[in-house]
Each structure stands twice: as structure tokens, then as C-alpha cells.
Write an enzyme that holds these catalytic residues in place. Structure first.
Site, mmCIF file in Angstrom:
data_model
loop_
_atom_site.group_PDB
_atom_site.id
_atom_site.type_symbol
_atom_site.label_atom_id
_atom_site.label_comp_id
_atom_site.label_asym_id
_atom_site.label_seq_id
_atom_site.Cartn_x
_atom_site.Cartn_y
_atom_site.Cartn_z
ATOM 1 C CB CYS A 171 -9.515 14.407 26.875
ATOM 2 S SG CYS A 171 -7.888 15.426 26.827
ATOM 3 C CB CYS A 201 -4.668 11.908 25.640
ATOM 4 S SG CYS A 201 -5.298 12.268 27.399
ATOM 5 C CG ASP A 216 -12.220 -2.812 -16.855
ATOM 6 O OD1 ASP A 216 -11.704 -2.476 -18.051
ATOM 7 O OD2 ASP A 216 -11.844 -3.920 -16.555
ATOM 8 C CG ASP A 257 -8.829 -5.858 -13.543
ATOM 9 O OD1 ASP A 257 -7.926 -4.817 -13.421
ATOM 10 O OD2 ASP A 257 -8.777 -6.622 -14.697
ATOM 11 C CG ASP A 280 -8.939 -1.397 -14.874
ATOM 12 O OD1 ASP A 280 -8.844 -0.932 -16.199
ATOM 13 O OD2 ASP A 280 -9.503 -2.414 -14.798
#
Length: 748
Positions: free
Chosen positions: A19, A22, A432, A631, A635
């Protein structure tokens, strides 16, 4: 948890988690181990990621002491073994449920039809004690895992689902024994045994847990399919001899042979041969990819038509496949913000339920009708049984697991679970240009011959002079000449003039190839071609002039073509109400041309890589939720600054640390698909959480007897057990709907 691949991270498979309560028990146990810096537990797939310098033996020992079995998961474990373990667990639970149900139903039916002796009768004096012993044996067989779990939690001063079930069924059996022993002293309406209720509760809970296990197993199908891509053996060539060896024995730099229809064992580069490779499972792209010498191949992809030799460049955990699997697992284990509320509630839920059960007992015993003791017992037991927080604990992680796996099958690698929640909220997307909107591979777009020269002669001279150049555009011109099988001339006195062009002598003639600045420096007249040069620039092409001696003989323009699906992707995103902005370091004329082809109205040109992050921040300050698509290299700062960073990559470039989402296939169409998946996942999580909250909010007061004063209705403990079990199954089933949902207009 972050997805960095470090030697101080371990993934543990945990047995015994039943559960949401836990989760905190496991986290607490692991955090007590010296050297552990952070722990992330995933209840949905019963695993834990542990970061630090703790020894694996210390971690498993700590969990053992807390009542859980654990094992370290290493490498690409065999999915069939995991499936078999889950299947065995399911069968074991079904067997326990069947034994409890068979006895419980028999007892219920016998009581209903009056086939059993009264508890206080002469026959009942020997019959019911035997029923108590049989019930105890069935409770031990079908519910021992609950009772042992409750005991371990008690020793740790914690409470979980096992606590509720143990208290509920244990008190039912104990109360029934008291009824047998003190039958004559109890009020007549309190003289009822609940043996059948105790075993039927276990039957329903084991049934529900089993069905949950079966359904939960489907959520990791994407992981299992990815792991299944890894072949077990590889064919290597050592000392001229072909050998089939286990995949673990392949070394870097080894030469491997792949035949038609075989899976590629490790990442590498083609040395010899030609073929097509099916990379659909890694990239989502259904069309096979042609492979020639120098091309990269990826582990797990399927060779199709030809055979080839390749050299191993990445093996083991460094292969693209292993990195993808790790990223998917990390994302499945991470917790979006929406999950934290459920975690906080689950951590205090069980103690609150026990308190509610005790309060219910007190109120019914003091203020309830006769037999007040019987009513008090039934309501308190029903509250304990119905209030398990399993559904609440499963609500978020099960949806995240399914969604991340579903995305991976489509070539969308979600590296951070938070992106699943945020992507659907994006209001602005920055693209980009190079490699994102465009192909990122300049090609010759225009060849114009002037005077008595032909196009082939112009291209031949340009390629000859560019053969010695390192300029990025030179490769596109040489490639065009190669495709036309043009023979290059010998070049002497070569000179590269940075930013302007190149000069050389070819066939005892002075040849100049470059921009207008170069022509001005060499006093070569070109004014009559200005109009044409401007037209080509507006088309997004980069024009260059070719001159022999003092005369212009040709114009060659190179362009980075727009991807075939970029315009469609932009249109879909705009239809979703997302503002699109293209940011590039290229000049404004080229940027405007590309933007026009893609249907983008807002552009920022001549922007340095380090300034892209500032643009993202600027938009965020105005209230935009910003996504950045690039890319993943130049960037990176912008990707990290954005609310969601999308990295455009290939199957072999998945470790882009600055991105939240990696598009394995270069198509921008995957962006709206990822956004649609995000929205669907958040809706799914909210449905699960709302259902779990609603279930517990309504069921606990009903179980406590809220409806009794109005309608004379009390909830049967057995019905409570069935309802509790089915709530978890409902959550898992709802989450699995994401596996078959279509996202966006671009699904194949």
C-alpha cells in the site's frame, strides 16, 4: 530523482510493498543506512532508486529488518524473469483468495439456510470452536503476509494497509471467539460470530491485489519491449574467425557481423556492407533507415535486407538502448508536483483511520442502540477494512508509468516526470531554426551558369576549389558534385579568406568563390547580379559567386531545407493555442524566409546561443509557460531555463542532460503529440485522485454508520473489503487506458 548515470545510484526491486503507507516505511528504512543521500520509491512497480555510497548489502539488510525483501537490479535484466515473478505472485494471491472464499461462502450459505447449530446449543459447543480453529488456519494461510507486515510496522512505530487489515480481520475473529466463550452473558442481538466476514475480507483483498498485480504488470510493457530488443549473443570476428559470444563479452573496438533479420547487439559504426535497419522501436519512425560505411547503428534495432560489418563504439550500459531504458525508468519513478499532495495524505492516513475506527467504536458503544457492543464492533471493523489508501497511493505513479512507456514507444523520451504535468500547460514554444525547423544539413539549392559555362562546369570548378576548404558549406558543394560524378580539377595556390571565401589557381586560371565582399576585394564587377542575389537570400538560401579571372561565371546558392513536416507541426501547435517563436543565430533575411515556409510569424534573428536563455526568461516574466525546442548542445542554457525543454536528437543521442524531453526522431510532429499526452496524463491522474479521494471521503462515514440514523443501513464488512480491493483495480485499469489513447493528428 535526477537521471544522471552515476556509479553511486542503485535500483532495488522490493517485495512486500502492499500500500501507499509502505512507501514511507521503505523510504525511512533506507534513509537510516549510513551513506544514503536520497531515496525515491515507486509504489507502482515496487522499486526504489537509492543515491549515495551505501553498500547494497546494508540497504537490503535494512529493508529486511523493516519487513521487506529486496534485490539490486543491474543491467538489462531478463523481462521474462520479471514477468514470471509477477505471474507467480498473481497465482499465489489467487490461490489464497480461493481458499478463503471457498470456506467463507460455505459458512455464509450454511448460516443463511439454517444448516448450522446455534452457538449456545449443545451441538454448537463442539461445532463452533472447531470453526474458530479452521478460520484461524485460513486467516494464517491467506493473510499471514498482512499480519507479519502489521507486526513489522508496529515495531517501526508506523502503520500501513497491513495494520488496517490485521486489526479488522483479527478483531472479527477475536470477537467471534468471545461470543462463543461468553455466549450466555451477551445481549441476544450481540450473539453473532463474524468468522465468515474475516475470511471473506481476506478473499476480496487478495483477489483485488492479484488483479492489481496483473493489471500493473501491463504498465511496464514498454520497458519490457525495450529490454527484449537486446539480443543475448553477438557474432564477433576475432583473428579472422567468426564467433558467437554472450553480449556481455563484447569489447569496445571489436568487429561484429550482422546478417539479414538479426538484431544489432551494441552501438557502432559500419565498416563494410550495405543494408536497411528498422529503428521503429527506438525512434517511432516506421520507415527503415539506409546504412552505409560510416553510418551509426544502434543496439536493439533490427537489420533487414543486407549483411554488414561494424565496429563496437558503445557497449553495456553505455548503449543508446540502455540509456533510453534508464531514462524511461527514472522518469517513471519521478514524482510530478501533483503527486506530493497524495503522498502527504497517505503518510498520515492510516493513523487517522485507526483513530476514526476507535471513535466510531466509542460513539456506537456509548450512544448506539442495543446491542451497542455489536454495533460498535461492526462499524469500527468496517471502517478499518474499507479505508485502505492503496488507490490513493497508486493514483499518480501508475499513470506516470503508463504515460512514459507510451511515449517511449512513439519515440518520445520523457526524462523527467515533472514534464508530464507541465507540457500540457505550455502557452509559448520557442523553436531553434537549424536542425529543428530545418534539416540541419545544408544542400545545394541553386546552380546558375552564366556566359558560355554550363551548370556542371560551374559546379565542377566550385567543388574543385572547395575540396581544400573546411567551411561548413563546402561539404554540401562537394556532395552535389559527387552525386553528379564530376571529376575535380587540380588546385594550386589555394587560400581561404575567413568570412569571405576562397581563391586558387585551376588550369592556370585564377578562380574566386565567395560572397560579394570577396568580389569587391578582387575588383570583380557583380552589381548586375545584386537583384538575383537578393531574391535567393529572401528564399532562405545563401548565395555565392564564382569568378574566373575577372568575370562572374556562375552563382551557387546553398540552403538548409525546412523539414517536410515542420509547417504541419507548427500549424497543429498554433491550433492548440500555443504561441510559436523562432529564435536563430542566422541573419534576418534567411530567418524570415524559413519562418515564412514554416508558417511562423514571430522571429528573433542573429541571437547568440547564450542569449537564448535570456529570451526564455523574458517570456516567463511576462507570464508565459515556455517550452524550448533545440538540438540540446548550443541550446542547452535555454533548454534548462525553459519550463519544458525538448531536445531534437536521434536514437544514439539520448543523454542530453539539459532537456526534459528528447524527441528520438527529428520530427517536430512529436511535440504536439507530447503535449497532448501530457494533457491526457494529467486528466488521468486527476481522475484517479478524485476517485480515490471521493471513495475514501464517502466510504469512511458510511462505514462508520452515518446512514443508519436516516435509513437504518449499516455497511457489511465483507462488502467493505470488496469495495476497497476494487478501488485499486479501478485506478490501475483507468491508468492503462493511456496505453491505447491516440494523441494528436499525426499518429501513424
Amino acid at each position: 530523482m535526477s537521471t544522471e548515470d552515476s556509479s553511486d545510484s542503485l535500483r532495488l526491486s522490493i517485495l512486500g510493498m502492499r500500500c501507499a503507507g509502505c512507501v514511507s516505511s521503505v523510504e525511512s528504512a533506507l534513509k537510516t543506512v549510513i551513506g544514503v543521500t536520497s531515496v525515491t520509491v515507486n509504489f507502482a512497480d515496487h522499486t526504489a532508486y537509492v543515491k549515495g555510497i551505501a553498500a547494497p548489502e546494508a540497504l537490503t539488510r535494512a529493508l529486511k529488518e523493516a519487513g521487506y525483501d529486496a534485490a539490486v537490479m543491474e543491467g538489462l535484466e531478463d523481462p521474462s524473469e520479471q514477468e514470471e515473478q509477477e505471474l507467480q505472485r498473481y497465482r499465489h494471491l489467487m490461490k489464497k483468495a480461493s481458499v478463503a472464499a471457498a470456506f467463507g461462502l460455505s459458512l455464509m450459505l450454511s448460516e443463511h439456510f439454517g444448516w448450522l447449530p446455534e452457538i449456545g446449543s449443545k451441538a454448537g459447543l463442539w461445532f463452533w470452536p472447531e470453526i474458530a480453529l479452521i478460520t484461524l488456519s485460513i486467516l494464517t494461510y491467506s493473510g499471514w503476509h498482512f499480519y507479519s507486515g502489521a507486526y513489522n510496522s508496529l515495531m517501526l512505530k508506523q502503520a500501513n494497509m497491513d495494520t488496517l487489515i490485521a486489526l479488522g480481520t483479527g478483531s472479527a475473529w477475536l470477537y467471534s471467539c468471545i461470543v462463543i466463550d461468553y455466549y450466555d452473558t451477551l445481549p441476544s442481538l450481540a450473539k453473532h460470530a463474524y468468522f465468515e466476514a474475516a475470511v471473506m475480507i481476506l478473499a476480496f483483498i487478495n483477489l483485488g491485489t492479484g488483479l492489481e498485480t496483473l493489471a500493473r504488470g501491463k504498465t511496464s510493457s514498454a520497458i519490457r519491449q525495450l529490454i527484449g530488443l537486446q539480443p543475448r549473443t553477438a557474432r564477433v570476428i576475432r583473428n579472422g574467425v567468426e564467433l558467437d559470444i554472450p553480449i556481455e563479452q563484447v569489447g569496445l573496438g571489436e568487429t561484429l557481423k550482422v546478417r539479414p533479420g538479426e538484431k544489432i547487439a551494441v552501438d557502432g559504426v559500419l565498416l563494410e556492407g550495405h543494408s536497411t535497419v528498422d529503428e521503429s522501436m527506438l525512434t517511432g519512425e516506421s520507415l527503415p533507415v539506409e546504412k552505409m560505411p560510416g553510418f551509426e547503428v544502434v543496439a536493439g534495432t533490427m537489420n533487414q535486407s543486407g549483411s554488414f560489418l561494424f565496429t563496437a563504439t558503445r557497449i553495456g550500459r553505455d548503449t543508446a538502448l540502455a540509456q533510453i531504458i534508464k531514462s524511461v525508468r527514472d522518469a517513471q519513478s519521478s514524482k510530478p508536483e501533483i503527486a506530493r499532495l497524495a503522498d502527504k495524505i497517505s503518510s498520515v492516513f492510516v493513523p487517522a483511520v485507526v483513530a476514526t475506527s476507535a471513535l466510531s467504536f466509542f460513539i456506537w458503544y456509548v450512544f448506539g442502540p442495543e446491542p451497542s457492543l455489536g454495533y460498535a464492533f461492526v462499524t469500527s471493523m468496517t471502517v478499518l477494512v474499507i479505508a485502505c489508501p492503496c488507490a490513493l497511493g497508486l493514483a499518480t505513479p501508475i499513470s506516470v508509468m503508463v504515460a512514459v512507456g507510451r511515449a517511449a514507444q512513439s519515440g518520445i523520451l520523457i526524462r523527467k516526470g515533472e514534464a508530464l504535468q507541465t507540457a500540457g500547460k505550455l502557452t509559448c514554444l520557442i523553436l531553434d531554426k537549424t536542425g529543428t525547423v530545418t534539416e540541419g544539413k545544408p544542400t545545394v539549392a541553386t546552380i546558375e551558369a552564366l556566359g558560355d559555362f554550363s551548370e556542371n562546369q560551374v559546379l565542377q570548378l566550385a567543388a574543385s576549389i572547395e575540396a581544400g576548404s573546411e567551411h561548413p558549406l563546402a561539404a554540401s558543394i562537394l556532395s552535389a558534385a559527387k552525386s553528379k560524378e564530376l571529376k575535380l580539377d587540380k588546385v594550386t595556390k589555394f587560400e581561404a579568406i575567413a568570412g569571405h571565401g576562397v581563391t586558387a589557381h585551376i588550369n592556370e586560371q585564377s578562380v574566386f568563390f565567395g560572397n560579394t565582399t570577396l568580389m569587391e576585394e578582387k575588383d570583380i564587377a557583380f552589381a548586375q547580379y545584386n537583384s538575383r542575389l537578393e531574391t535567393l537570400s529572401k528564399l532562405g538560401q545563401t548565395p555565392m559567386l564564382l569568378a574566373v579571372d575577372d568575370k562572374i561565371i556562375g552563382i551557387i546558392a546553398v540552403a538548409d531545407p525546412i523539414k517536410k513536416d515542420s509547417a504541419r507541426a507548427v500549424q497543429i501547435l498554433q491550433n492548440q493555442g500555443i504561441r510559436i517563436l523562432m529564435v536563430t543565430g542566422d541573419n534576418s533575411i534567411t530567418a524570415e524566409a524559413i519562418a515564412k515556409q514554416a508558417g511562423i510569424s514571430e522571429i528573433r534573428a542573429q541571437v547568440l546561443p547564450q542569449d537564448k536563455a535570456a529570451i526564455v526568461k523574458e517570456l516567463q516574466i511576462t507570464g508565459e509557460v515556455v517550452g524550448m525546442v533545440g538540438d540540446g548542445i548550443n541550446d542547452a542554457p535555454a533548454l534548462a531555463q525553459a519550463d519544458v525543454g525538448f531536445a531534437i536528437g536521434t536514437g544514439t543521442d539520448v543523454a542530453i542532460e539539459s532537456a526534459d524531453v528528447v524527441i528520438l526522431q527529428g520530427s517536430l510532429l512529436k511535440i504536439p503529440e507530447a503535449i497532448a499526452l501530457s494533457k491526457a496524463t494529467v486528466i488521468n491522474i486527476k481522475q484517479n485522485l478524485l476517485g480515490a479521494f471521493f471513495y475514501n471521503t464517502i466510504s469512511i462515514p458510511v462505514a462508520a454508520g452515518l446512514l443508519y440514523p436516516l435509513f437504518g443501513v449499516l455497511l457489511n464488512p465483507m462488502i467493505a473489503g470488496a469495495a476497497m480491493a476494487m478501488s485499486s483495480v479501478t485506478v490501475v485499469t483507468n491508468a492503462n487506458r493511456l496505453r491505447w489513447t491516440k494523441f494528436g493528428d499525426n499518429n501513424k
